[in-house]
Scaffold this active site. Sequence first.
Site, PDB file in Angstrom:
ATOM      1  N   CYS A  45       0.855  -1.188   0.000  1.00  0.00           N
ATOM      2  CA  CYS A  45       0.000   0.000   0.000  1.00  0.00           C
ATOM      3  C   CYS A  45       0.898   1.247   0.000  1.00  0.00           C
ATOM      4  O   CYS A  45       1.661   1.450  -0.947  1.00  0.00           O
ATOM      5  CB  CYS A  45      -0.943  -0.076   1.202  1.00  0.00           C
ATOM      6  N   ASP A  66      -8.539  -3.071  -8.173  1.00  0.00           N
ATOM      7  CA  ASP A  66      -8.202  -2.017  -7.210  1.00  0.00           C
ATOM      8  C   ASP A  66      -8.796  -0.695  -7.691  1.00  0.00           C
ATOM      9  O   ASP A  66      -8.391  -0.167  -8.728  1.00  0.00           O
ATOM     10  CB  ASP A  66      -6.681  -1.918  -7.080  1.00  0.00           C
ATOM     11  N   HIS A 106      -7.523  -3.889  -3.792  1.00  0.00           N
ATOM     12  CA  HIS A 106      -6.410  -3.384  -3.000  1.00  0.00           C
ATOM     13  C   HIS A 106      -6.216  -4.271  -1.768  1.00  0.00           C
ATOM     14  O   HIS A 106      -7.149  -4.899  -1.279  1.00  0.00           O
ATOM     15  CB  HIS A 106      -6.702  -1.948  -2.570  1.00  0.00           C
TER      16      HIS A 106
END
Length: 291
Positions: A170, A227, A259
């Site tokens: 991330c 995502d 994600h």
Amino acid sequence: MTAFDADLRSLAAQTTLSRRTVIATSLATGFALAVQPVAAQTTIATDANGLIAGEVKIPMQDGVIPAYRAMPAEGGPFPTILVVQEIFGVHEHIKDVCRRLAKLGYFALAPELYARQGDVSTLTNIQQIVSEVVSKVPDAQVMSDLDAAVAFAKGTGKADTARLGITGFCWGGRITWLYAAHNPAVKAGVAWYGRLVGDSSALMPKNPVDVAADLKAPVLGLYGGADQGIPVATIDRMKEACRAAGKTCDFVVYPEAGHAFHADYRPSYRAEPAQDGWKRLQDWFRQYGVA
């Protein structure tokens, strides 16, 4: 797109809790409040049997920052991997990733890179995490702190920093790309769903697509085709930037994954791409001289 639009769109907002910002002097325990409740049925818990694992302090010019270290209890020096946190900081999942790497024979080190700006572990709202802490963390500070983490690792006598890798998730996926362009000692990087494009600012002057030509190590990018915050078009743009610069990069896009598909403590976890990505990480580090 503002600097954190991708992160905010990719992560589900939670309820709000007001609090006073506290500078981190030690690592959080458990999981960040912003991801409660934890998906206990999928959470992987790696024990510390055969390891030395726990919190350490990394010296900086302006003090110290906490970090989590895990390494085999015997032998060494071990190849070294920097583990860069998600937007939620160095909580239990990142510590567990360090232990997983240590079980594979690595010296794994995860510095708390938000330490100067505040403690995200008690916040329950992702927008608040971004506005109060994460958006105030300068990229230059992060690069310097990671350099200090490498120096700390080398100074222990247990880390072979001539075999240095980096992986991040991330927020840490973006940092993985940037650090692979910053430090010529890095042998290889693996970036998990890290943002590739975005607006520039004084604190974040460049994004991965802007430093593709400066990459000093091969980087593997692992992304989710579903995502919402990282469109496949931005991955294609990064691919082309790496190709045009003649850099060794590879990208794997898992079509059905969103994600944070590696985050086994969250509903976003997808076992098949997470396991495949973990295998690819090991192969990548082995191929490019980290293992």
